[in-house]
Design an enzyme around this catalytic site. Structure first.
Site, PDB file in Angstrom:
ATOM      1  N   GLY A   9       0.846  -1.177   0.027  1.00  0.00           N
ATOM      2  CA  GLY A   9      -0.027  -0.017   0.109  1.00  0.00           C
ATOM      3  C   GLY A   9       0.893   1.060   0.063  1.00  0.00           C
ATOM      4  O   GLY A   9       2.007   1.068  -0.626  1.00  0.00           O
ATOM      5  N   LEU A  11       2.329   3.241   2.693  1.00  0.00           N
ATOM      6  CA  LEU A  11       3.837   3.008   3.253  1.00  0.00           C
ATOM      7  C   LEU A  11       4.496   2.018   2.899  1.00  0.00           C
ATOM      8  O   LEU A  11       5.881   2.102   2.725  1.00  0.00           O
ATOM      9  CB  LEU A  11       3.346   3.021   4.781  1.00  0.00           C
ATOM     10  CG  LEU A  11       4.174   4.073   5.838  1.00  0.00           C
ATOM     11  CD1 LEU A  11       4.178   5.395   4.958  1.00  0.00           C
ATOM     12  CD2 LEU A  11       3.560   4.101   7.015  1.00  0.00           C
ATOM     13  N   GLY A  12       4.107   0.856   2.504  1.00  0.00           N
ATOM     14  CA  GLY A  12       4.931  -0.245   2.268  1.00  0.00           C
ATOM     15  C   GLY A  12       5.669   0.252   0.738  1.00  0.00           C
ATOM     16  O   GLY A  12       6.724  -0.289   0.551  1.00  0.00           O
ATOM     17  N   ALA A 129       2.232   9.312   2.856  1.00  0.00           N
ATOM     18  CA  ALA A 129       2.369   8.888   1.683  1.00  0.00           C
ATOM     19  C   ALA A 129       0.836   8.386   1.300  1.00  0.00           C
ATOM     20  O   ALA A 129       0.059   8.183   2.199  1.00  0.00           O
ATOM     21  CB  ALA A 129       3.216   7.502   1.490  1.00  0.00           C
ATOM     22  N   ARG A 131      -1.657   6.414  -2.144  1.00  0.00           N
ATOM     23  CA  ARG A 131      -1.616   5.937  -3.533  1.00  0.00           C
ATOM     24  C   ARG A 131      -2.583   6.655  -4.398  1.00  0.00           C
ATOM     25  O   ARG A 131      -3.677   6.900  -4.047  1.00  0.00           O
ATOM     26  CB  ARG A 131      -2.254   4.240  -3.465  1.00  0.00           C
ATOM     27  CG  ARG A 131      -1.439   3.420  -2.579  1.00  0.00           C
ATOM     28  CD  ARG A 131      -2.106   1.957  -2.558  1.00  0.00           C
ATOM     29  NE  ARG A 131      -2.863   1.593  -1.505  1.00  0.00           N
ATOM     30  CZ  ARG A 131      -3.537   0.681  -1.453  1.00  0.00           C
ATOM     31  NH1 ARG A 131      -3.214  -0.551  -2.154  1.00  0.00           N
ATOM     32  NH2 ARG A 131      -4.346   0.373  -0.397  1.00  0.00           N
ATOM     33  N   LYS A 182       1.315   9.762  20.254  1.00  0.00           N
ATOM     34  CA  LYS A 182       0.766   9.853  18.997  1.00  0.00           C
ATOM     35  C   LYS A 182      -0.718   9.380  19.214  1.00  0.00           C
ATOM     36  O   LYS A 182      -1.551   9.888  18.381  1.00  0.00           O
ATOM     37  CB  LYS A 182       1.661   9.126  18.076  1.00  0.00           C
ATOM     38  CG  LYS A 182       1.071   9.237  16.492  1.00  0.00           C
ATOM     39  CD  LYS A 182       1.918   8.794  15.367  1.00  0.00           C
ATOM     40  CE  LYS A 182       1.510   9.098  14.087  1.00  0.00           C
ATOM     41  NZ  LYS A 182       1.729   7.958  13.157  1.00  0.00           N
ATOM     42  N   GLU A 262      -8.976   2.963  11.454  1.00  0.00           N
ATOM     43  CA  GLU A 262      -8.349   2.367  12.708  1.00  0.00           C
ATOM     44  C   GLU A 262      -8.831   2.676  14.074  1.00  0.00           C
ATOM     45  O   GLU A 262      -8.135   2.726  15.108  1.00  0.00           O
ATOM     46  CB  GLU A 262      -6.825   2.459  12.451  1.00  0.00           C
ATOM     47  CG  GLU A 262      -6.319   2.104  11.010  1.00  0.00           C
ATOM     48  CD  GLU A 262      -5.008   2.350  10.940  1.00  0.00           C
ATOM     49  OE1 GLU A 262      -4.171   1.290  10.689  1.00  0.00           O
ATOM     50  OE2 GLU A 262      -4.438   3.184  10.833  1.00  0.00           O
TER      51      GLU A 262
HETATM   52  P1  NAP Z   1      -2.674   1.107   2.618  1.00  0.00           P
HETATM   53  O1  NAP Z   1      -2.377   2.205   1.512  1.00  0.00           O
HETATM   54  O2  NAP Z   1      -4.364   0.664   2.906  1.00  0.00           O
HETATM   55  O3  NAP Z   1      -1.955  -0.421   2.580  1.00  0.00           O
HETATM   56  C1  NAP Z   1      -2.075  -1.429   3.175  1.00  0.00           C
HETATM   57  C2  NAP Z   1      -1.784  -2.237   2.316  1.00  0.00           C
HETATM   58  O4  NAP Z   1      -1.562  -3.819   3.273  1.00  0.00           O
HETATM   59  C3  NAP Z   1      -2.596  -2.824   1.224  1.00  0.00           C
HETATM   60  O5  NAP Z   1      -1.782  -2.750   0.051  1.00  0.00           O
HETATM   61  C4  NAP Z   1      -3.352  -3.898   1.518  1.00  0.00           C
HETATM   62  O6  NAP Z   1      -3.496  -4.751   0.132  1.00  0.00           O
HETATM   63  C5  NAP Z   1      -2.125  -4.755   2.086  1.00  0.00           C
HETATM   64  N1  NAP Z   1      -2.770  -6.128   3.039  1.00  0.00           N
HETATM   65  C6  NAP Z   1      -3.565  -6.063   3.893  1.00  0.00           C
HETATM   66  N2  NAP Z   1      -3.623  -7.377   4.113  1.00  0.00           N
HETATM   67  C7  NAP Z   1      -2.990  -8.183   3.473  1.00  0.00           C
HETATM   68  C8  NAP Z   1      -2.259  -9.407   3.466  1.00  0.00           C
HETATM   69  N3  NAP Z   1      -3.207 -10.346   4.261  1.00  0.00           N
HETATM   70  N4  NAP Z   1      -1.289  -9.857   2.586  1.00  0.00           N
HETATM   71  C9  NAP Z   1      -0.667  -8.904   2.039  1.00  0.00           C
HETATM   72  N5  NAP Z   1      -0.969  -7.455   1.989  1.00  0.00           N
HETATM   73  C10 NAP Z   1      -2.107  -7.092   2.507  1.00  0.00           C
HETATM   74  O7  NAP Z   1      -2.158   1.770   4.254  1.00  0.00           O
HETATM   75  P2  NAP Z   1      -1.080   2.659   4.610  1.00  0.00           P
HETATM   76  O8  NAP Z   1      -1.750   4.038   4.466  1.00  0.00           O
HETATM   77  O9  NAP Z   1       0.015   2.363   3.913  1.00  0.00           O
HETATM   78  O10 NAP Z   1      -1.024   2.270   6.297  1.00  0.00           O
HETATM   79  C11 NAP Z   1      -0.504   1.092   6.749  1.00  0.00           C
HETATM   80  C12 NAP Z   1      -0.153   1.587   8.133  1.00  0.00           C
HETATM   81  O11 NAP Z   1       0.913   2.551   8.333  1.00  0.00           O
HETATM   82  C13 NAP Z   1      -1.421   1.778   8.859  1.00  0.00           C
HETATM   83  O12 NAP Z   1      -1.668   1.562  10.051  1.00  0.00           O
HETATM   84  C14 NAP Z   1      -1.440   3.526   8.838  1.00  0.00           C
HETATM   85  O13 NAP Z   1      -2.100   4.090   9.956  1.00  0.00           O
HETATM   86  C15 NAP Z   1       0.224   3.653   9.139  1.00  0.00           C
HETATM   87  N6  NAP Z   1       0.665   4.895   8.575  1.00  0.00           N
HETATM   88  C16 NAP Z   1       0.446   5.325   7.340  1.00  0.00           C
HETATM   89  C17 NAP Z   1       0.742   6.730   6.885  1.00  0.00           C
HETATM   90  C18 NAP Z   1       0.719   7.254   5.394  1.00  0.00           C
HETATM   91  O14 NAP Z   1       0.981   8.252   5.269  1.00  0.00           O
HETATM   92  N7  NAP Z   1       0.014   6.451   4.660  1.00  0.00           N
HETATM   93  C19 NAP Z   1       1.614   7.440   7.815  1.00  0.00           C
HETATM   94  C20 NAP Z   1       1.928   6.994   9.097  1.00  0.00           C
HETATM   95  C21 NAP Z   1       1.516   5.779   9.351  1.00  0.00           C
HETATM   96  P3  NAP Z   1      -4.681  -4.466  -0.875  1.00  0.00           P
HETATM   97  O15 NAP Z   1      -4.085  -3.330  -1.494  1.00  0.00           O
HETATM   98  O16 NAP Z   1      -4.622  -5.888  -1.574  1.00  0.00           O
HETATM   99  O17 NAP Z   1      -5.825  -4.369   0.221  1.00  0.00           O
END
Ligand code: NAP
Length: 303
Positions: A9, A11-12, A129, A131, A182, A262
């Site tokens: 997603g 952050l990944g 970040a 998407r 946080k 969340e």
């Molecule tokens: P996101 O964009 O929704 O990404 C999550 C990813 O996890 C999605 O690609 C999802 O796949 C994948 N996933 C879920 N279950 C899975 C499984 N069983 N096997 C493989 N992949 C799986 O979320 P995010 O924004 O990156 O956030 C991730 C965490 O970081 C959260 O806890 C968020 O609060 C924290 N965070 C995010 C940010 C930010 O700016 N984004 C900043 C600080 C903290 P699908 O695409 O297939 O659904």
């Protein structure tokens, strides 16, 4: 040694692309065969940063691949993290280290308890970040990553990989304090932006409500042995609101886009923690109830 990144997603992908472009071996783990086909079709991940795009062809695999995992970055949402790791359980080496990027609290502790043989590193990130298409990530906000092991222990040698990749990092000896702080900031700001349907800055019209909430949150932090996290909480909440006045909170955006929030790892965790300590926190309970009602009316999960 390869980094495995669970969840491509926002952050990944941000971590995977920066590690890969610096020459660190990375493998992405996708949730399903269909996701892997989509990924292979795109050929890799695209990172947009400061108006420039770069393409990164990174190896990807499914959870049921057989190679052992030594270092795993879990980049799923808090509500998906434990189940996602469970799919990989047979592949986790005994010396495996798992980095947990999840927001809030609760998911990290559940994972650490379920896999006591692995070292869990908790991460608190202020990087931003999102998407903007399949296999595309925008690096929206520079920030910092604090990493720490709540059980103590030595500083990992692989922090050098993050330096090499330009991923900002600070090793923290009080990671739980940082995560609690946080969590408290998120509990004070995010639910109110949803309920008042507003940008962060507009919360300044609700100063009394903010002040009262911060007082309850400070009491909760202190009761949890996190007095440092309670210092000037109200002042920091106001500073964050002013600094991000034109932004919509992440919870606001999740609700607007019809995505699961969340909440259970933020307000839910706060309320459960107060309950287990016998602490009375009527404002937090009321906020939690109102938010769950709001989510329910929109057909969104309330946990
Ligand atoms: P996101 O964009 O929704 O990404 C999550 C990813 O996890 C999605 O690609 C999802 O796949 C994948 N996933 C879920 N279950 C899975 C499984 N069983 N096997 C493989 N992949 C799986 O979320 P995010 O924004 O990156 O956030 C991730 C965490 O970081 C959260 O806890 C968020 O609060 C924290 N965070 C995010 C940010 C930010 O700016 N984004 C900043 C600080 C903290 P699908 O695409 O297939 O659904």
């Amino acid at each position: 040694m390869s980094w495995h990144i669970l969840g491509a997603g926002a952050l990944g992908s941000l971590w995977a692309t920066r590690l890969a472009r610096s020459g660190v071996p990375v493998r992405i783990i996708l949730r399903s065969a269909q996701r892997l086909i989509d990924y292979q079709h795109a050929g890799g991940l695209t990172l947009s940063e400061a108006g420039q795009s770069s393409f990164h062809s990174i190896a990807a695999e499914l959870p049921d691949a057989t190679t052992p995992i030594q270092r795993l970055l879990v980049a799923c949402k808090a509500y998906d993290a434990e189940a996602a790791i469970a799919q990989l359980s047979p592949r986790l080496a005994n010396s495996c280290e798992i980095l947990l990027l999840q927001n809030g609290l609760g998911s990290q502790q559940a994972i650490a308890e379920r896999w006591p043989q692995v070292r869990c590193i908790f991460v608190s990130s202020t990087e931003g970040a999102y998407r903007d298409g399949p296999m595309q990530v925008v690096f929206a906000g520079r920030g910092q990553n604090w990493l720490g092991d709540p059980n103590g222990g030595s500083v990992p040698s692989w922090l050098g990989d993050l330096d090499q990749a330009g991923i900002p990092q600070i090793w923290s000896s009080d990671i739980l304090t940082r995560l609690w702080r946080k969590l408290a900031l998120n509990c004070a700001i995010n639910p109110l932006t949803v309920l008042h349907d507003c940008r962060n800055g507009e919360l300044l019209q609700h100063r009394e409500q903010l002040a009262a909430l911060c007082e309850e949150l400070s009491t909760l932090l202190e009761a949890n042995g996190q007095a440092t996290a309670a210092i000037d909480l109200h002042g920091e909440v106001l500073r964050v609101i002013e600094a991000t006045a034109v932004n919509y909170s992440s919870m606001y955006q999740d609700v607007r886009l019809g995505r699961r929030t969340e909440i259970d790892y933020l307000l839910g965790y706060a309320c459960r923690s107060a309950y287990s300590l016998g602490l009375v926190v009527p404002l937090l309970h009321d906020l939690h109830r109102q938010l769950r009602e709001h989510l329910s009316l929109r057909g969104l999960p309330t946990d």
